[in-house]
Design a protein around this motif. Structure first.
Motif, PDB file in Angstrom:
ATOM      1  N   MET A  84       0.808  -1.215   0.000  1.00 43.88           N
ATOM      2  CA  MET A  84       0.000   0.000   0.000  1.00 43.88           C
ATOM      3  C   MET A  84       0.845   1.270   0.000  1.00 43.88           C
ATOM      4  O   MET A  84       0.445   2.288  -0.541  1.00 43.88           O
ATOM      5  N   GLN A  85       2.007   1.220   0.634  1.00 41.62           N
ATOM      6  CA  GLN A  85       2.820   2.431   0.728  1.00 41.62           C
ATOM      7  C   GLN A  85       3.365   2.873  -0.632  1.00 41.62           C
ATOM      8  O   GLN A  85       3.667   4.042  -0.834  1.00 41.62           O
TER       9      GLN A  85
ATOM     10  N   LYS B 177       0.661   9.012  -6.895  1.00 42.29           N
ATOM     11  CA  LYS B 177      -0.691   9.444  -6.559  1.00 42.29           C
ATOM     12  C   LYS B 177      -1.688   8.876  -7.550  1.00 42.29           C
ATOM     13  O   LYS B 177      -2.774   8.422  -7.177  1.00 42.29           O
TER      14      LYS B 177
ATOM     15  N   ARG C 268      -2.437   5.322  -6.786  1.00 45.95           N
ATOM     16  CA  ARG C 268      -3.273   5.102  -5.597  1.00 45.95           C
ATOM     17  C   ARG C 268      -4.743   4.969  -5.955  1.00 45.95           C
ATOM     18  O   ARG C 268      -5.507   4.350  -5.244  1.00 45.95           O
TER      19      ARG C 268
ATOM     20  N   PRO D 131     -11.838  10.163  -1.217  1.00 46.82           N
ATOM     21  CA  PRO D 131     -10.905   9.799  -2.294  1.00 46.82           C
ATOM     22  C   PRO D 131     -11.239  10.508  -3.603  1.00 46.82           C
ATOM     23  O   PRO D 131     -10.339  10.843  -4.368  1.00 46.82           O
TER      24      PRO D 131
ATOM     25  N   ALA E  68      -9.868  13.960  -3.340  1.00 48.73           N
ATOM     26  CA  ALA E  68      -8.404  13.927  -3.322  1.00 48.73           C
ATOM     27  C   ALA E  68      -7.855  13.770  -4.731  1.00 48.73           C
ATOM     28  O   ALA E  68      -6.755  14.207  -5.029  1.00 48.73           O
ATOM     29  N   HIS E  69      -8.627  13.121  -5.591  1.00 50.39           N
ATOM     30  CA  HIS E  69      -8.152  12.947  -6.950  1.00 50.39           C
ATOM     31  C   HIS E  69      -8.837  13.896  -7.912  1.00 50.39           C
ATOM     32  O   HIS E  69      -8.961  13.632  -9.106  1.00 50.39           O
TER      33      HIS E  69
END
Lengths: 279, 689
Positions: free
Chosen positions: B408-409, B434, B437, B464, B467-468
């Motif tokens: 996930m990181q 990004k 993700r 989300p 955020a995108h």
């Protein structure tokens, strides 16, 4: 959507409604009230020293014949601004510094906490005493900044330690995995979850700032005579509180009302933000 | 002669919350009574009331007689003499059940000395005997250890030792193995049976795990909304349930010996004890509901020999021979288009190649120095094709979560490679990361912790999207809520206004917001009740087929994995022990660890459970900071124990890597002496034959 929901919950909350209307009334009183009264706050009535409240001087007069109604409202104008501003700045600073230190950790944490500890060990009173002569003649807003600058450190330490545990929550992790920048995560997920603490801290700070300002004024910093604030009026009036109660009762009563209404708003806001409460 | 007789027990908490509403049962000497029910059904409160351990403010009425002596309303001094002497209790969380500042031996000795006149030395000796009885190695040394020095399984054994210290007549076990891994659970259940044989005590076994009850209990009491709804001998309950709730419960559990296909969920969620529906509390969720069900709550009436059922249609069920699958609607899940293409021709969405994650072990307060390394993940490789579900299973501490976090990181791993959708995580720049993700999302285990409690659900799901940089969030939020089976009006509510299953659906909706290609599921159903779990599993299956998703599914529950996964990778101490398609791994496990794991899972089938052959593993998971040389599993391996000296050398010296097994396409095991064995259905009888 959150702000809409919170606002709606806030206005549905009875306490908050009372608090907001009380605060609005107090502000109206402070800024509109002086135009209604027969005297200006600089006027001195040499025929009435220390006279009790009556039809001429509604709230009585002081030692040199000031009209207490006009003077108290003048003091309240200043105190409302000082109290609210100091509380906002101090609590805001505590929230930002504490949560950034807690969330980022590492050297950010070290530097910020080092600064906090430094401010904690420095005797704030001394610093204010040293700095305030240099600010003479400057705006009294500087004084707000000084007061705020020395009253946020302990809260920020509490905020930091709470952030340390919030940071590990899965919803914070989830936000990070969504690609949300870290400063946004702090303001969106960490600070709202500290809101109960922050609101209580802010409401306490309001009254502390008003009283603290009086203590400093007493030593010659801050609001200087002939200008007045609620704090200076209470400090002066308390000496003669038994003999001439009107000198004390009106400013003190207004302070209590002010703090009470802010507490009510604070409680309402806390309930509005806390989904666990059933309001 | 029954030891404990409970009659019409009711417990009411302040605010008029009726947690228990009339429970009656008997426990005989040497008998095991299983109490099953979902969280909030009042099963734990019932036994706490018997023990007199309810918080002040709870009002208890009815009767609970131990050997004819009334326990309820007994004064505190008398109660203390009974507690720990005649009745003992074993709690779910053994860490909080011990005082951290006293050694285990002292605490057991104290339990002995409270009720028996005995010298300190003798009591200490008795404590060591008891620890030996429950199978703790080197009991005389371990008695001096403190609770934190014990592993979870050992602590629960010590708890059992303490509970049987005074030869009690009755043992109440409240979810005794829920916090433990399956192989440890098997050990502890074995110890519990030994303890019962030694003391001849009756056992009240409270659990939500129908598999555990099937193997242990003689009689079963099923509770729903504070009342028993069915009671009877274990075989009757499991093979001939006559109350729709029991039927639904049994049909909804995923089984490790079951076949693939949708599970049978019970719609809705249990009623809140503060707002019970009129009539039968199960009626709102019951597919067999008739108008009469709402009139009054059906009493628990005798039904055949030794059975009681609380349902007005129980005779009809008996007559028609209905089962859960007949009564409850089985959802139809559309098949996936993607899987028609052979696996080799599908795109790879995730590839791990010899990935390593080590943590330094630091010591010292001022000057930290490195004293060792935790080999959390030590070189694992697998890949997931489009439209496929790979399950990563293993016990706690095997490195599942670390693997997940590393994926996930999207940061460069310490060693090896992580390739997501064809992009190497080591070569990503900020904007690429990004962007990626959006294609890689996660659903967390605990739906309570994974949703910000201070955010309305609409904001949570929209997060989300915003955020995108998606502007039209609200329409999409409504669409997503409908997709996971919730109403769009729910957007303005906070997460705490939803039940566990609904919250998990919100978590899934958030993960799906950006239309990801790969969804990482971190134990998505392990925190949910059985009847809710089935619904969420079906939803995941359906979403996968409809949206063409791929899942990386991390779980410790092998039964759930069987239902949801296409392929499975079994992890042990940071390495993959066995990997392959679900059919291959479950039906012909080749690694001794997989075999032990599969055989440790209790089946909700009393007859099979009684005759089943178990491969019990010795001891606990070794510390990942100090893994054994060569094969990491050899210290607990049942196969290693029967190898010859020369064969063992190879296990000690050489670390096995995953090798493809001959004559199967997709199946590999990391064992030098891999050999396929059938374990799920293996029974003692078969061996004799």
């Amino acid at each position: 959507m959150r702000s809409k929901v919170v606002l709606r919950r806030l206005f549905r909350n009875k306490q908050a409604r009372y608090g907001i209307s009380a605060l609005v009334l107090l502000i109206l009183l402070a800024y509109v009230g002086p135009f209604i009264g027969p005297y200006d706050w600089t006027d001195k009535d040499f025929l009435a020293f220390m006279s009790a409240p009556g039809s001429d001087h509604w709230w009585g007069t002081g030692a040199i014949g000031q009209d207490m109604y006009a003077v108290t409202l003048r003091g309240m104008q200043k105190s409302i601004v000082i109290g609210l501003l100091v509380a906002l700045i101090a609590t805001g600073l505590a929230a930002i510094v504490g949560s950034f230190a807690g969330y980022f950790g590492g050297w950010v944490d070290k530097v910020l906490m080092w600064g906090v500890d430094l401010l904690l060990v420095l005797p704030s009173f001394l610093i204010i005493a040293i700095i305030s002569p240099r600010l003479k003649g400057g705006s009294w807003l500087w004084f707000v900044v000084l007061l705020a600058a020395f009253s946020w450190m302990i809260t920020s330490r509490v905020v930091r330690s709470m952030t340390l545990s919030l940071r590990e929550r899965e919803y914070v992790l989830a936000a990070a995995y969504m690609g949300i920048p870290r400063w946004k995560i702090i303001f969106r997920h960490i600070v709202p979850n500290l809101s109960s603490l922050l609101i209580i801290d802010a409401t306490l700070n309001v009254s502390l700032a008003i009283i603290g300002e009086a203590a400093l004024s007493f030593f010659g910093f801050g609001v200087q005579p002939p200008d007045v604030s609620l704090g200076t009026l209470i400090a002066e009036g308390s000496r003669n509180a038994t003999g001439y109660p009107w000198l004390f009762v009106f400013p003190a009563g207004l302070l209590v009302l002010l703090v009470l209404s802010i507490n009510l708003i604070g409680d309402g806001l806390r309930d509005a933000l806390d989904p666990g409460s059933n309001s | 002669m029954s030891i404990l007789e409970v009659r019409d027990l009711t417990v009411t908490f302040p605010g008029g919350i009726e947690a228990v509403r009339g429970v009656s049962y008997d426990v005989d000497r040497g008998e095991v009574l299983g109490i099953v029910g979902e969280s909030g059904s009042g099963k734990s409160v019932t036994s706490l009331a018997v023990m007199g351990l309810l918080p002040p403010g709870a009002v208890v009425s009815g009767s609970a007689k131990l050997h004819g002596r009334e326990l309820l309303g007994m004064d505190e001094d008398e109660q203390i003499k009974v507690r720990g002497k005649s009745i003992s209790m074993i709690f779910q969380d053994p860490l909080s059940a011990f005082t951290p500042v006293y050694s285990i031996g002292d605490q057991i000795a104290e339990a002995v000395r409270v009720h028996q006149k005995m010298g300190k030395d003798k009591a200490a000796k008795r404590a060591v005997e008891l620890l030996d009885l429950v199978g703790i190695p080197n009991p005389d040394l371990r008695a001096k250890s403190f609770p934190h020095e014990f592993s979870g399984g050992m602590r629960q054994r010590a708890m059992i030792a303490m509970a049987i210290a005074n030869d009690p007549d009755l043992l109440i076990c409240d979810e005794p193995t829920t916090a433990l891994d399956v192989t440890i659970q098997a050990q502890v259940l074995e110890v519990l049976m030994t303890a019962q044989r030694e003391t001849g005590a009756g056992i009240v076994m409270i659990t939500h795990d129908l598999g555990v009850i099937a193997g242990m209990a003689d009689r079963v009491l099923v509770m729903y909304a504070g009342r028993p709804v069915e009671q009877g001998p274990v075989d009757d309950i499991y093979y001939r349930p006559r109350m729709p709730y029991t039927m639904g419960l049994l049909a909804s559990i995923p089984r490790v010996d079951g076949e693939e296909g949708p599970l049978v969920p019970i719609e809705g969620s249990p009623p809140s004890p503060a707002a019970l529906p009129p009539g039968c509390p199960f009626a709102p969720r019951c597919p067999m509901k008739v108008d009469m069900c709402d009139d009054e709550e059906p009493p628990l009436t005798a039904f055949g020999a030794g059975r009681h059922v609380a349902c007005i249609r129980s005779h009809e069920i008996e007559h028609k021979g209905l089962t859960g699958a007949d009564v409850f609607p089985v959802p139809v899940i559309p098949p996936s288009d993607v899987v028609r293409v052979p696996r080799a021709e599908r795109a790879t969405v995730l590839e791990l190649d010899d990935m390593i994650r080590h943590y330094p072990l630091m010591k010292g307060a001022v000057f930290k120095r490195r004293v060792g390394t935790v080999f959390a993940v030590d070189g694992i490789s697998f890949d997931i094709a489009e439209g496929e579900t790979l399950a990563l299973v293993g016990e706690s501490g095997c490195g599942k979560t670390t693997t997940l976090q590393q994926i996930m990181q999207l940061q460069p791993p310490q060693g090896g490679r992580v390739v997501v959708l064809g992009k190497d995580s080591a070569k990503l720049d900020k904007s690429e990361r990004k962007g990626l993700r959006g294609d890689l999302q996660i659903v967390f285990q605990d739906p309570m912790a994974a949703l910000d409690p201070r955010m309305p659900v609409g904001d949570i799901i929209a997060e989300p999207l915003r955020a995108h940089g998606r502007k039209d969030a609200s329409a999409r939020v409504a669409e997503l809520l409908e997709l996971v089976g919730l109403a769009p009006e729910h957007a303005e509510r906070y997460p705490n206004q939803f039940s566990g299953g609904q919250r998990q659906r919100i978590g899934i909706a958030r993960a799906l917001a950006l239309e990801p290609k790969l969804l990482v599921l971190d134990e998505p159903v392990s925190a949910l009740d059985v009847s809710i779990q089935a619904g969420v599993i079906n939803l995941l299956e359906e979403l996968k087929n409809r949206l063409g998703l791929s899942y990386l599914f991390v779980a410790h529950d092998l039964a759930v994995v069987r239902h949801l996964a296409d392929r499975v990778a079994v992890m042990y101490l940071g390495r993959i022990a066995e990997i392959g398609t679900v059919e291959n791994v479950y039906d012909h496990p080749a690694h001794p660890y997989t075999q032990a794991l599969l055989s440790a899972i209790p089946l909700p089938d009393p007859e099979r459970e009684r005759t089943r052959k178990r491969i019990l593993l010795e001891g606990d998971l070794p510390s990942p900071a100090d893994p054994p040389s060569g094969c990491r599993f050899r210290t607990r391996c049942p196969k290693f124990a029967v190898l010859s000296e020369a064969e063992r050398r190879r296990c000690v010296d050489e670390e096995p890597s995953v090798a493809r097994l001959a004559n199967v396409v997709d199946h590999g095991a990391a064992c030098h002496y891999a050999e396929e064995v059938e374990v799920i259905t293996a029974s003692d009888n078969q061996e004799e034959e």
